[in-house]
Design a protein around this motif. Structure first.
Motif, PDB file in Angstrom:
ATOM      1  N   ASP A 230       0.863  -1.182   0.000  1.00 39.14           N
ATOM      2  CA  ASP A 230       0.000   0.000   0.000  1.00 39.14           C
ATOM      3  C   ASP A 230       0.895   1.225   0.000  1.00 39.14           C
ATOM      4  O   ASP A 230       1.857   1.311   0.779  1.00 39.14           O
ATOM      5  CB  ASP A 230      -0.905   0.023   1.233  1.00 39.14           C
ATOM      6  CG  ASP A 230      -1.884  -1.148   1.254  1.00 39.14           C
ATOM      7  OD1 ASP A 230      -2.306  -1.578   0.164  1.00 39.14           O
ATOM      8  OD2 ASP A 230      -2.205  -1.621   2.351  1.00 39.14           O
ATOM      9  N   THR A 231       0.571   2.197  -0.845  1.00 42.25           N
ATOM     10  CA  THR A 231       1.433   3.377  -1.003  1.00 42.25           C
ATOM     11  C   THR A 231       0.604   4.654  -0.955  1.00 42.25           C
ATOM     12  O   THR A 231      -0.617   4.629  -1.145  1.00 42.25           O
ATOM     13  CB  THR A 231       2.163   3.329  -2.355  1.00 42.25           C
ATOM     14  OG1 THR A 231       1.196   3.516  -3.407  1.00 42.25           O
ATOM     15  CG2 THR A 231       2.888   2.009  -2.548  1.00 42.25           C
ATOM     16  N   PRO A 232       1.267   5.799  -0.736  1.00 44.71           N
ATOM     17  CA  PRO A 232       0.548   7.076  -0.790  1.00 44.71           C
ATOM     18  C   PRO A 232      -0.114   7.312  -2.147  1.00 44.71           C
ATOM     19  O   PRO A 232      -1.217   7.852  -2.222  1.00 44.71           O
ATOM     20  CB  PRO A 232       1.654   8.107  -0.520  1.00 44.71           C
ATOM     21  CG  PRO A 232       2.693   7.364   0.235  1.00 44.71           C
ATOM     22  CD  PRO A 232       2.670   5.967  -0.315  1.00 44.71           C
ATOM     23  N   GLU A 233       0.550   6.895  -3.224  1.00 42.21           N
ATOM     24  CA  GLU A 233       0.004   7.117  -4.566  1.00 42.21           C
ATOM     25  C   GLU A 233      -1.286   6.343  -4.793  1.00 42.21           C
ATOM     26  O   GLU A 233      -2.103   6.718  -5.625  1.00 42.21           O
ATOM     27  CB  GLU A 233       1.026   6.709  -5.632  1.00 42.21           C
ATOM     28  CG  GLU A 233       2.275   7.564  -5.666  1.00 42.21           C
ATOM     29  CD  GLU A 233       3.362   7.064  -4.729  1.00 42.21           C
ATOM     30  OE1 GLU A 233       4.500   7.555  -4.851  1.00 42.21           O
ATOM     31  OE2 GLU A 233       3.079   6.190  -3.886  1.00 42.21           O
ATOM     32  N   ALA A 234      -1.462   5.246  -4.025  1.00 40.40           N
ATOM     33  CA  ALA A 234      -2.654   4.412  -4.196  1.00 40.40           C
ATOM     34  C   ALA A 234      -3.775   4.822  -3.244  1.00 40.40           C
ATOM     35  O   ALA A 234      -4.686   4.038  -2.969  1.00 40.40           O
ATOM     36  CB  ALA A 234      -2.293   2.946  -3.970  1.00 40.40           C
ATOM     37  N   GLY A 235      -3.716   6.051  -2.727  1.00 41.56           N
ATOM     38  CA  GLY A 235      -4.765   6.519  -1.844  1.00 41.56           C
ATOM     39  C   GLY A 235      -4.477   6.327  -0.369  1.00 41.56           C
ATOM     40  O   GLY A 235      -5.339   6.591   0.476  1.00 41.56           O
ATOM     41  N   GLY A 236      -3.274   5.872  -0.048  1.00 39.54           N
ATOM     42  CA  GLY A 236      -2.911   5.678   1.354  1.00 39.54           C
ATOM     43  C   GLY A 236      -2.485   6.976   2.005  1.00 39.54           C
ATOM     44  O   GLY A 236      -2.539   8.057   1.409  1.00 39.54           O
ATOM     45  N   GLU A 237      -2.043   6.869   3.249  1.00 38.43           N
ATOM     46  CA  GLU A 237      -1.587   8.050   3.973  1.00 38.43           C
ATOM     47  C   GLU A 237      -0.331   8.615   3.314  1.00 38.43           C
ATOM     48  O   GLU A 237       0.505   7.869   2.804  1.00 38.43           O
ATOM     49  CB  GLU A 237      -1.252   7.686   5.417  1.00 38.43           C
ATOM     50  CG  GLU A 237      -2.421   7.223   6.255  1.00 38.43           C
ATOM     51  CD  GLU A 237      -1.938   6.877   7.658  1.00 38.43           C
ATOM     52  OE1 GLU A 237      -1.357   7.756   8.320  1.00 38.43           O
ATOM     53  OE2 GLU A 237      -2.139   5.722   8.070  1.00 38.43           O
ATOM     54  N   PRO A 238      -0.173   9.929   3.351  1.00 39.47           N
ATOM     55  CA  PRO A 238       1.059  10.519   2.827  1.00 39.47           C
ATOM     56  C   PRO A 238       2.278   9.996   3.575  1.00 39.47           C
ATOM     57  O   PRO A 238       2.248   9.848   4.802  1.00 39.47           O
ATOM     58  CB  PRO A 238       0.863  12.023   3.074  1.00 39.47           C
ATOM     59  CG  PRO A 238      -0.617  12.211   3.185  1.00 39.47           C
ATOM     60  CD  PRO A 238      -1.136  10.942   3.799  1.00 39.47           C
ATOM     61  N   ASN A 239       3.326   9.674   2.829  1.00 36.95           N
ATOM     62  CA  ASN A 239       4.613   9.259   3.410  1.00 36.95           C
ATOM     63  C   ASN A 239       4.513   7.983   4.242  1.00 36.95           C
ATOM     64  O   ASN A 239       5.274   7.795   5.188  1.00 36.95           O
ATOM     65  CB  ASN A 239       5.220  10.382   4.249  1.00 36.95           C
ATOM     66  CG  ASN A 239       5.638  11.578   3.409  1.00 36.95           C
ATOM     67  OD1 ASN A 239       6.063  11.418   2.268  1.00 36.95           O
ATOM     68  ND2 ASN A 239       5.504  12.763   3.969  1.00 36.95           N
ATOM     69  N   VAL A 240       3.575   7.109   3.903  1.00 34.77           N
ATOM     70  CA  VAL A 240       3.428   5.824   4.601  1.00 34.77           C
ATOM     71  C   VAL A 240       3.360   4.706   3.565  1.00 34.77           C
ATOM     72  O   VAL A 240       2.570   4.778   2.612  1.00 34.77           O
ATOM     73  CB  VAL A 240       2.176   5.791   5.499  1.00 34.77           C
ATOM     74  CG1 VAL A 240       2.010   4.411   6.144  1.00 34.77           C
ATOM     75  CG2 VAL A 240       2.261   6.871   6.584  1.00 34.77           C
ATOM     76  N   TRP A 241       4.167   3.676   3.768  1.00 34.99           N
ATOM     77  CA  TRP A 241       4.164   2.495   2.897  1.00 34.99           C
ATOM     78  C   TRP A 241       3.966   1.256   3.759  1.00 34.99           C
ATOM     79  O   TRP A 241       4.607   1.120   4.807  1.00 34.99           O
ATOM     80  CB  TRP A 241       5.497   2.372   2.138  1.00 34.99           C
ATOM     81  CG  TRP A 241       5.739   3.478   1.169  1.00 34.99           C
ATOM     82  CD1 TRP A 241       5.509   3.477  -0.169  1.00 34.99           C
ATOM     83  CD2 TRP A 241       6.282   4.782   1.467  1.00 34.99           C
ATOM     84  NE1 TRP A 241       5.863   4.680  -0.727  1.00 34.99           N
ATOM     85  CE2 TRP A 241       6.341   5.508   0.267  1.00 34.99           C
ATOM     86  CE3 TRP A 241       6.710   5.396   2.645  1.00 34.99           C
ATOM     87  CZ2 TRP A 241       6.809   6.806   0.200  1.00 34.99           C
ATOM     88  CZ3 TRP A 241       7.181   6.703   2.582  1.00 34.99           C
ATOM     89  CH2 TRP A 241       7.225   7.392   1.382  1.00 34.99           C
ATOM     90  N   ARG A 242       3.090   0.363   3.328  1.00 40.13           N
ATOM     91  CA  ARG A 242       2.825  -0.870   4.069  1.00 40.13           C
ATOM     92  C   ARG A 242       3.069  -2.074   3.169  1.00 40.13           C
ATOM     93  O   ARG A 242       2.589  -2.109   2.025  1.00 40.13           O
ATOM     94  CB  ARG A 242       1.380  -0.909   4.576  1.00 40.13           C
ATOM     95  CG  ARG A 242       1.026   0.191   5.564  1.00 40.13           C
ATOM     96  CD  ARG A 242      -0.412   0.033   6.063  1.00 40.13           C
ATOM     97  NE  ARG A 242      -0.768   1.109   6.987  1.00 40.13           N
ATOM     98  CZ  ARG A 242      -1.315   2.260   6.611  1.00 40.13           C
ATOM     99  NH1 ARG A 242      -1.556   2.484   5.317  1.00 40.13           N
ATOM    100  NH2 ARG A 242      -1.606   3.186   7.510  1.00 40.13           N
TER     101      ARG A 242
END
Length: 445
Positions: A230-242
């Protein structure tokens, strides 16, 4: 293959005596090769890496993974001498183990990507490298791994050398990190994240992230190996990658040409008003080097993507540029070299983090271009370049491959430029002197 110049011998940079017309086959991407090696080593089944880069940095990565128990079988070298051709490496994952010692050289990808991998090994893994590697930022990766459950002995330095006391697994989870000095801090945690018990959630808490295309490259390659990201570009939180915990797939991967390493050859077309074709230039890529098409066009050239590859043509004029290079900082030395030969001033912005690369690239470019008669001034986050008539002299490289190629670019238009330690180009561009000579002869490479 030409003989490798002695380490600190002076290499006379060839002066172009006309327009360059050549096809140059650029070796595979270091960034893609080393990420592919890590993901293949962590996979649940064997995979292939085809057309890998064979250079110092990629060999350090392969040797390090072998030291941890991974099988890497290399085919015979291509006869083309450019590090690509039909070559392939078969990667056979295994239970990672120590004790082992990893030589990182001065490779950022090795020193940052492999400590997370080492936490998954059973046994102690010691990391050491070139003297400059001790000065490069690593503390954020060390502290993040500790927060995720790793045991690391660095004598409180927050830098190399260090020992990861691998326990065969890592708990993982949520971690905050300031990656404003290097996007590799984020990529390092994401690449091993699928193998952590809880996966990993990386939260960047610093200022703007440099080199975002490299994080996008990491994410795309993880997804191609079967990971859920999950990335910020995919609608996630800014500056957060899961990254969710999962098994990674063995892949059959073809490495793209290293577009950043195409820079000096494209610059040759721009400077001489000639044409250079780079075969196999991808129509879609996450490589930062793809920005060269836009930047060098703005500086006076034109380009076209064809079935033959990228065809770039210089107009015979070089224009200054005001450009934010925060996402493509590795291109700065080559752009600075071209800007020093332009018809108007240039401002290169957003690259304060280059002070922490293989060398302090901003200080090095200022010193070396000014040493040839130029007028370069450091700013808080970049360089201001006023073109001046340049003269010959020694262009020092500081063991930095991109400084060496930048000096060669200037040498095309300035007689008497001598490059100190051009052999440092072997870090990512094997046999650069031969490729350069072939390009100038119009024979390609």
């Amino acid at each position: 293959m030409t003989e490798t110049p002695a380490l600190h011998a002076l290499w006379p940079a060839p002066l172009a005596d006309g327009t360059v017309h050549a096809t140059v086959t650029v070796p595979g991407s270091k960034s893609v090769t080393n990420r592919a090696l890590v993901l293949a080593a962590l996979a649940a089944e064997p995979g292939w890496v085809r057309r890998p880069l064979r250079s110092r940095d990629s060999r350090l990565m392969a040797d390090a993974l072998r030291a941890l128990g991974v099988g890497i079988e290399e085919t015979a070298s291509s006869s083309s001498g450019d590090g690509s051709g039909g070559e392939a490496w078969r990667i056979i994952p295994a239970a990672l183990h120590g004790p082992a010692t990893v030589d990182v050289g001065n490779a950022g990808t090795v020193m940052r990507f492999l400590p997370p991998v080492a936490t998954l090994a059973a046994g102690d893994i010691r990391f050491d490298g070139d003297p400059r590697s001790y000065e490069r930022p690593l503390g954020q990766v060390i502290s993040a791994l500790r927060a995720l459950g790793a045991r690391i002995d660095d004598d409180g330095r927050g830098a190399l050398p260090l020992t990861v006391q691998g326990g065969g697994a890592l708990e993982g989870g949520v971690v905050e990190i300031d990656a404003s000095n290097s996007s590799q801090f984020v990529s390092a945690l994401l690449l091993s994240g699928p193998r952590f018990n809880q996966g990993v959630e990386v939260r960047h808490v610093g200022t703007a992230l440099p080199s975002m295309p490299h994080i996008r490259m990491t994410v795309e390659m993880l997804r191609a190996a079967g990971a859920q990201v999950d990335t910020p570009e995919a609608g996630g939180e800014p500056n957060v990658w899961r990254v969710a915990p999962s098994a990674l797939l063995g892949r059959d991967m073809v490495v793209e040409p290293d577009l950043s390493n195409a820079q000096p050859f494209l610059a040759a077309a721009l400077i001489t008003g000639g044409t250079v074709t780079i075969p196999d230039w991808p129509r879609r890529t996450t490589q930062p080097g793809d920005e060269l098409r836009r930047i060098f066009t703005e500086m006076g050239g034109s380009c076209e993507l064809t079935d033959a590859g990228l065809v770039f043509t210089g107009s015979g004029k070089i224009h200054g540029i005001d450009v934010d290079l925060s996402e493509v900082g590795e291109l700065t030395p080559g752009i600075a070299a071209v800007a020093a030969l332009a018809d108007s001033p240039s401002t290169l912005r957003g690259v304060a983090h280059l002070r922490l690369h293989e060398t302090d690239r901003l200080a090095a470019l200022t010193a070396e271009i000014n040493g040839l008669g130029g007028e370069v001034t450091e700013t808080a986050d970049g360089l201001h370049i006023r073109p001046r008539p340049l003269h010959g002299g020694v262009f020092h490289t500081y063991d930095d491959h991109r400084m060496a190629t930048a000096g060669a670019v200037i040498g095309l238009a300035v007689e008497g430029v001598e490059i100190e330690n051009v052999a440092t180009t072997a870090k990512t561009l094997p046999d650069f002197p031969r490729m350069w000579a072939d390009m100038l002869a119009g024979a390609g490479a």
